[in-house]
Design a protein around this motif. Structure first.
Motif, PDB file in Angstrom:
ATOM      1  N   LYS A  61       3.964  -4.610  -1.827  1.00 29.43           N
ATOM      2  CA  LYS A  61       3.015  -4.743  -2.932  1.00 29.43           C
ATOM      3  C   LYS A  61       2.513  -3.405  -3.455  1.00 29.43           C
ATOM      4  O   LYS A  61       2.535  -3.146  -4.665  1.00 29.43           O
ATOM      5  N   GLU A  62       2.044  -2.533  -2.572  1.00 31.15           N
ATOM      6  CA  GLU A  62       1.504  -1.245  -3.024  1.00 31.15           C
ATOM      7  C   GLU A  62       2.564  -0.412  -3.724  1.00 31.15           C
ATOM      8  O   GLU A  62       2.276   0.286  -4.684  1.00 31.15           O
TER       9      GLU A  62
ATOM     10  N   TYR B 264      -0.564  -6.217   8.771  1.00 30.83           N
ATOM     11  CA  TYR B 264       0.043  -7.105   7.779  1.00 30.83           C
ATOM     12  C   TYR B 264       1.361  -7.643   8.335  1.00 30.83           C
ATOM     13  O   TYR B 264       1.980  -7.044   9.221  1.00 30.83           O
TER      14      TYR B 264
ATOM     15  N   GLU C 110       2.971  -1.701  -7.200  1.00 30.27           N
ATOM     16  CA  GLU C 110       1.789  -1.405  -8.008  1.00 30.27           C
ATOM     17  C   GLU C 110       1.693   0.062  -8.401  1.00 30.27           C
ATOM     18  O   GLU C 110       1.169   0.391  -9.476  1.00 30.27           O
ATOM     19  N   ASP C 111       2.203   0.954  -7.549  1.00 29.33           N
ATOM     20  CA  ASP C 111       1.968   2.390  -7.726  1.00 29.33           C
ATOM     21  C   ASP C 111       3.054   3.113  -8.510  1.00 29.33           C
ATOM     22  O   ASP C 111       2.999   4.330  -8.661  1.00 29.33           O
TER      23      ASP C 111
ATOM     24  N   ASN D 283       4.572  -6.299   2.267  1.00 34.27           N
ATOM     25  CA  ASN D 283       4.462  -4.862   2.493  1.00 34.27           C
ATOM     26  C   ASN D 283       5.095  -4.035   1.378  1.00 34.27           C
ATOM     27  O   ASN D 283       5.109  -2.804   1.440  1.00 34.27           O
TER      28      ASN D 283
ATOM     29  N   GLN E 196       4.426   7.963  -3.238  1.00 33.00           N
ATOM     30  CA  GLN E 196       3.662   9.134  -3.685  1.00 33.00           C
ATOM     31  C   GLN E 196       4.216  10.403  -3.068  1.00 33.00           C
ATOM     32  O   GLN E 196       4.416  11.420  -3.761  1.00 33.00           O
TER      33      GLN E 196
ATOM     34  N   ASN F 247       1.253   2.892   3.626  1.00 37.66           N
ATOM     35  CA  ASN F 247       1.911   1.756   2.995  1.00 37.66           C
ATOM     36  C   ASN F 247       3.061   2.337   2.167  1.00 37.66           C
ATOM     37  O   ASN F 247       3.184   3.550   2.025  1.00 37.66           O
ATOM     38  N   LYS F 248       3.891   1.494   1.613  1.00 42.73           N
ATOM     39  CA  LYS F 248       5.044   1.998   0.861  1.00 42.73           C
ATOM     40  C   LYS F 248       4.632   2.718  -0.419  1.00 42.73           C
ATOM     41  O   LYS F 248       5.355   3.594  -0.896  1.00 42.73           O
ATOM     42  N   GLY F 249       3.463   2.364  -0.958  1.00 41.04           N
ATOM     43  CA  GLY F 249       2.965   3.097  -2.117  1.00 41.04           C
ATOM     44  C   GLY F 249       2.668   4.536  -1.766  1.00 41.04           C
ATOM     45  O   GLY F 249       2.949   5.464  -2.543  1.00 41.04           O
TER      46      GLY F 249
END
Length: 266
Positions: free
Chosen positions: A205-206, A161, A209-210, A203, A182, A176-178
């Motif tokens: 986005k996750e 990406y 979203e999370d 980068n 976590q 990913n950053k999500g």
């Protein structure tokens, strides 16, 4: 935003920093207020955590930042305990295979192993090693061609990406950053529903979203705005993060005990 906020994470360039790569006085004050309210704050970046530690100290923010998420979610670091954890490294042979796919293109390869950066000819040193990621450094006008080439090359061993207008990156598909959010939530024993995250680039986005509440900068890309819970009315040059912390997070967390500004929160 109905949930109590216990942790806040922010992207760096285009989000926490203004266009001059500075942390404004308004943002500094917002970070201090988060700490005074017992809310953890940290940075989620594509940079190695080692360089993040240096930047945080240069900015004089080491007492206000609790954690770093580096390598786009592949590494987490606790600023208080100095604990570092990293996940899903890539094989050096996979990196060399990816580089072969771009060998005829005008790109500069940068292989990241912690804070060590191997560039182009020195990348042969990655054989037999585990690495965090591969960066393709390019002229922004060349990005569409790089993306087109990337679309012809896929594997369950990597994902790719753009992380800036001149950077295209490869990591393990789990990273990913999500994923980093976590792991930092597991580290602190926090449910992600109690997390607010700020970002502006694909980068991020996750991460947006999370978490319980994802905030996109006014200057964010359209795909980031599409997944965010709210799009700020302000850009990173207009202290978007500081506005949201003051106007939303602190106002909507009245049940959290505001600590005296001279008391340090770990």
């Amino acid at each position: 935003m109905s949930e109590t906020v216990t942790l806040v994470a922010s992207d760096l360039d285009g989000t926490l920093l203004n266009s001059q790569k500075k942390v404004t006085p308004e943002t500094r004050e917002a970070l201090k207020q988060l700490k005074n309210h017992g809310i953890l704050f940290g940075i989620a970046s594509g940079r190695p955590v080692e360089s993040g530690i240096i930047l945080v100290k240069d900015w004089g923010l080491e007492d206000d930042i609790s954690f770093l998420i580096g390598m786009n979610g592949g590494v987490i670091y606790d600023m208080r305990t100095k604990e570092k954890e990293q996940y899903h490294l890539m094989d050096g042979e996979t990196i060399l295979e990816i580089m072969e796919h771009y060998k005829d293109m005008d790109v500069i390869f940068q292989v990241m192993v912690g804070n060590d950066r191997y560039v182009n000819k020195s990348t042969e040193e990655t054989k037999g090693r585990k690495v965090n990621k591969l960066i393709l450094f390019i002229d922004p006008s060349y990005m569409d061609q790089v993306k087109a080439r990337a679309a012809t090359f896929s594997s369950d061993r990597f994902t790719s990406y753009a992380t800036a207008d001149n950077l295209y990156e490869y990591t393990d598909p789990m990273i990913n950053k999500g994923f980093g959010i976590q792991k930092i939530c597991e580290h602190y024993g926090i449910d992600p529903v109690h997390v607010v995250a700020f970002g502006d680039a694909p980068n991020d986005k996750e991460m947006l979203e999370d978490v319980g509440y994802g905030v996109a900068m006014k200057n964010a890309t359209e795909d980031v705005k599409a997944v965010a819970d709210v799009v700020s009315s302000y850009t990173n040059d207009e202290d978007a993060l500081a506005h949201f912390v003051t106007d939303e997070i602190l106002k909507n967390n009245p049940d959290r005990l505001e600590k005296d500004a001279n008391v340090k929160v770990g």
